[in-house]
Every structure is written in C-alpha cells, then in structure tokens.
Design a protein around this motif. Structure first.
Motif, PDB file in Angstrom:
ATOM      1  N   LYS A 172      22.161   8.763  -3.259  1.00 10.18           N
ATOM      2  CA  LYS A 172      21.715  10.059  -3.189  1.00 10.18           C
ATOM      3  C   LYS A 172      22.225  10.589  -4.647  1.00 10.18           C
ATOM      4  O   LYS A 172      22.782   9.770  -5.823  1.00 10.18           O
ATOM      5  CB  LYS A 172      23.537  10.488  -2.743  1.00 10.18           C
ATOM      6  CG  LYS A 172      23.314  11.805  -2.788  1.00 10.18           C
ATOM      7  CD  LYS A 172      24.606  12.604  -4.027  1.00 10.18           C
ATOM      8  CE  LYS A 172      24.557  13.705  -4.549  1.00 10.18           C
ATOM      9  NZ  LYS A 172      25.798  13.668  -5.483  1.00 10.18           N
ATOM     10  N   ASP A 207      26.985  14.069  -0.995  1.00  8.63           N
ATOM     11  CA  ASP A 207      27.660  12.722  -1.462  1.00  8.63           C
ATOM     12  C   ASP A 207      28.050  12.506   0.306  1.00  8.63           C
ATOM     13  O   ASP A 207      27.905  11.111   0.925  1.00  8.63           O
ATOM     14  CB  ASP A 207      29.452  12.959  -1.963  1.00  8.63           C
ATOM     15  CG  ASP A 207      28.902  12.866  -3.606  1.00  8.63           C
ATOM     16  OD1 ASP A 207      27.951  13.039  -4.393  1.00  8.63           O
ATOM     17  OD2 ASP A 207      30.265  13.901  -4.735  1.00  8.63           O
ATOM     18  N   LYS A 264      36.040  15.082  -8.897  1.00  5.62           N
ATOM     19  CA  LYS A 264      35.011  15.702  -8.892  1.00  5.62           C
ATOM     20  C   LYS A 264      33.476  14.995  -8.697  1.00  5.62           C
ATOM     21  O   LYS A 264      32.813  16.048  -7.561  1.00  5.62           O
ATOM     22  CB  LYS A 264      34.587  17.556  -9.948  1.00  5.62           C
ATOM     23  CG  LYS A 264      33.850  17.773  -9.474  1.00  5.62           C
ATOM     24  CD  LYS A 264      33.302  19.005 -10.392  1.00  5.62           C
ATOM     25  CE  LYS A 264      31.597  19.793 -10.048  1.00  5.62           C
ATOM     26  NZ  LYS A 264      30.050  19.807 -10.608  1.00  5.62           N
TER      27      LYS A 264
END
Ligand code: ADP
Ligand code: ASP
Ligand code: MG
Length: 438
Positions: free
Chosen positions: A5, A199, A254
């Motif tokens: 990703k 994600d 984050k």
C-alpha cells in the motif's frame, strides 16, 4: 503474494508515481493499493463542504484549481501523445463528474462519491504510466469487491469471494493495482473506510487473499517511539506485536488507520511499514511473535470528552453500569477509557456528536460533569503486572501534568492517562525523555 500500500505522499507527484512504479516492477506477484495523491482528499472534503453550504462559486473555484494540478501531473507523468490524451480525458471525466454535483444540493451519498474521486484518479494514472512503460499490470476497481455492511464494518465474506473472482478473471497476472479507502456500502452505494482508510483496505485485501505479507509504504521509516510531529528525537521501532500496533493505531499514531491491524492479526499476516523516500531503511515489522520490550512507544488521541456520572446511592446497585452503558450504546457512541469509584464513574468518548442527548439521559441516574478538549496519552509495551516499576516511571515522568483519568490493567499492552489538551506536548515530551533515555 504480497500487498503493497502506498500512501498519499508516496504518490504525491508525477515523480513519486514514477518512483513507486519502479519499486513495484520487480517480477514478484503483488496487489498494489494506492491512496489519493496527497492533498486531494482534503480538497475533495472542502469541495463537498462548499456544496453543502450551497457556495457554488467556492466549489467551482476549488474544482478548477485541483483540475489544473491534475493536468500538470498528466503532463509530467505521461510522455507519449496517446498517454497524454488518455490522461487529459481521464482528468476531464472525473472533474466533470465533480461539476455534476454543483447543480443541486448534495447529500451524504454524493459526498462519499466526491471523496472517492482521488483514489480513482491516482490508480488510473498509475495504470496509464505502467502501460506506457510496457509494464504488464491490471487495474481492478475496489468498488467491485470492497464492501461494508449496514453497521459500517467490512463484509469479510463478500470481500473474499468477490476479490478472488476479480483476480481469477485476469488469468496470469503479477501486478494488480487497486484503490485504497473506497468501497461500497450495504446498499451498493459508494462509501469509504474513513479517513486514512487505505491502510485498512490493504490489510483487508491481504487477509482475503491470505498473502505472505502486507507492506504499508509511507513517508517515514516506520512506526516511531512517539509522534514525530510533536516530539524531537523519536526513532523507528524495528518490531512491534499486533496488539501493540493496534493500541498505538487506535490511540492516535496517525501512521496507521485505527483498525487496520485487526484483519492482519486475525489472519496472522506480518505487516511491514516501509519508507518510500528511503526504501533501503529496514522499517517496522509487526508480527505475533516479536521480542518483548517493556516500553515500546507513546501515542496521543485528541478530541476526547470526559463524562463523570456521580450517584452514591445507585452506583453499587447491580445493573447501574449496564444502564449507563446502554445510553452510550443507544447513541452508537463508543467509550475509550473508564474508571469507577464508590460514588461515581468516569468515561471518555471521542465522538461527541450526541453528547447533549447522552448527558440528558444520564441525568436520570445521577449528576453529570463534562470535561471537553481532553487528550488520551497512551504508553504501549509489554506492561504485564509482573513488570514492576513501569507505572512508577510513567507517573514520575508526568509529575508536572494534572491527570483527569488513569487506566491500567485493561490490556497487557497499554497504560493510558487523560489530560487537558494544553498538557499534551508536555506529557509526550516528558514521557519520551523519561522512558527512552536508555
Ligand atoms: P500516508 O499518507 O502514507 O498514509 P500518513 O500521513 O497517514 O501517511 O502517516 C504518516 C505520518 O504519520 C508521518 O509522516 C508522521 O508525521 C505521522 N505519525 C504520527 N505518529 C507517528 C508514529 N508514532 N510513528 C511514525 N509516524 C507517525
Ligand atoms: N485518501 C484517503 C485520506 O486521505 C485515504 C488514505 O489516504 O488512506 O483519508
Ligand atoms: Mg495514512
């Protein structure tokens, strides 16, 4: 097979898209999940906001500005006449789609559709570039397999069936490109997995395909010991357990979407965090069997509200806590922290949308006090009770910080405290200095 990703910064310019293309072209079978180019989803959120407020000029101006950026990307990314023409056509069609929402007031479904355009654009631009470079790849639409149910949870069975069917149809295929973030909901409408959700797409795809590894490529060399935007001298952690990573993600780190660790943990698929800007850096490996460390990392979750219900008469009566929790459940508001005493209970929530209604209902059972603008500071590591002295080090570090709530023992991996937002930086820095100066 692997899932790779790439986040917004990793595909944030024509040059970066080219660099990602070079990284993924190594003959290994993989699914590549892309986010929107950096800034795009924020811009789309702004466009939707203008449209909600019926400010058509604002929306049109923003659309035109973003479109101009994409024409520039096309020009820098694609070299051939044919490639440039395809790119321009693509950009025009997505931005005309955006303009189609400026004719009448938008609703929630329209907003989700608007937000989806970023990932649809980035993946198709990547596919055009790969085609131009004669790198064989297939683009499959996440809208054909990624789905959430009516509670907003991923529909694992649907995802597995449909993703495997999509891939089977391709025949021989080594490089598959798809969108992160976007999905369909239980009613077939375009939806998403919440901000930062690419994600989550990656680990859901990894679990559905039972891959060997999921790699999250981002703009930093792994999960750091503390939030690098706030604290100096943080460093990348070489390994983390699924549980530790899940706590860090949920409590504000984050770098990972709050729930993205769960599918990988259930399927026991290692997750590796890598830096697109420094591919040789080892990154962070998240597995079920990493070596243990007393304190691994610190994270902070903003925007928390603490609610205290005081009721000496009723608290110890059985059923009191159930009644309190049922109120939160009725408003689909989840509780992060909880502490109890003989005369009261304090809980913290991160979604204050129904705060007034919740407080109104809670008043049936006692007096209610609210503290808003709080932050959960969470220390993560191997924090089993046998590990003496960790709590003492944490509270010693925080001796100058007023603590509103303390939570220890809920899991073996997390000690959390609730502090006023103004103390966030002091608390994070003090913890880093005291717990990592080894
Ligand atoms: P992407 O666009 O690749 O998904 P994000 O911006 O979502 O990237 O996440 C990466 C950013 O997360 C980093 O640039 C860093 O500023 C921030 N971050 C916050 N906490 C951490 C942490 N503990 N470790 C690493 N990065 C963190
Ligand atoms: N593009 C989406 C966002 O900015 C999803 C992601 O980047 O993970 O939230
Ligand atoms: Mg992200």
């Amino acid at each position: 097979m692997q899932v790779l990703k790439f986040g917004g910064t990793s595909v944030g310019s024509a040059q970066r898209i080219k660099e990602v293309a070079a990284l993924i072209d190594n003959g290994k079978q993989k699914v590549v999940v892309l986010s929107a180019m950096t800034g795009t989803t924020n811009a789309l959120v702004e466009i939707a906001n203008y449209l909600y407020k019926k400010n058509l000029d604002g929306a049109n101006e923003k659309i035109a500005l973003l479109e101009k950026n994409y024409f520039q990307v096309v020009d820098e990314l694609l070299a051939t006449e044919k490639g440039k023409a395809l790119g321009i056509e693509l950009v025009k069609s997505h931005f005309n789609h955006l303009r189609s929402f400026t004719r009448e007031p938008i609703n929630l479904y329209d907003e989700k559709d608007i937000l989806a355009q970023g990932e649809l654009l980035s993946t198709t631009l990547m596919q055009f570039y790969l085609e131009e470079k004669q790198i064989k790849s297939h683009l499959i639409s996440a809208l054909n397999f990624m789905r959430i149910d009516k509670f907003g949870e991923p529909d694992d069975f649907y995802i597995k069936e449909n993703l495997n069917r999509e891939i089977k149809q391709l025949g021989e295929s080594y490089l598959i490109i798809t969108q992160g973030f976007i999905c369909r909901n239980a009613y077939g409408k375009i939806d998403n997995l919440q901000r930062g959700g690419s994600d989550y797409s990656a680990t859901l795809i990894g679990a559905a395909l039972e891959v060997d590894e999921v790699q999250i490529w981002t703009d930093i060399d792994g999960v750091h010991t503390n939030d690098p935007r706030i604290v100096e001298n943080t460093h990348a952690i070489s390994e983390l357990s699924f549980d530790e990573a899940a706590e860090l993600a949920y409590f504000g780190a984050k770098i990972l979407h709050p729930t993205c660790v769960t599918p990988a943990k259930i399927a026991n698929i290692p997750v590796r965090i890598k830096n697109t800007l420094d591919p040789a850096a080892p990154g962070t490996l998240i597995t079920s069997n990493c070596t243990k460390k007393r304190v691994r990392a610190i994270a902070a979750k903003d925007g928390i509200t603490a609610i205290k219900i005081k009721s000496g008469r009723m608290l110890m009566a059985h059923g009191f806590l159930r009644k309190v929790f049922e109120i939160f459940e009725a408003y689909k508001t989840s509780i992060d922290m909880i502490t109890t005493s003989e005369v009261g209970v304090s809980v913290s929530i991160d979604d204050a949308k129904f705060l007034d209604e919740i407080v109104d209902d809670l008043k049936k059972y006692g007096t209610v006090d609210i503290d808003s603008d709080q932050v959960i500071i969470c220390v993560v590591g191997d924090l089993i009770a046998d590990n003496k002295g960790i709590a003492a080090s944490i509270f010693n570090a925080l001796k100058e910080v007023p603590l509103r709530m303390i939570s220890y023992g809920g899991s073996n991996h997390n000690i959390s405290v609730l502090v006023k937002a103004e103390y966030k930086k002091t608390a994070l820095v003090a913890l880093s200095q005291n717990l990592f100066n080894d």
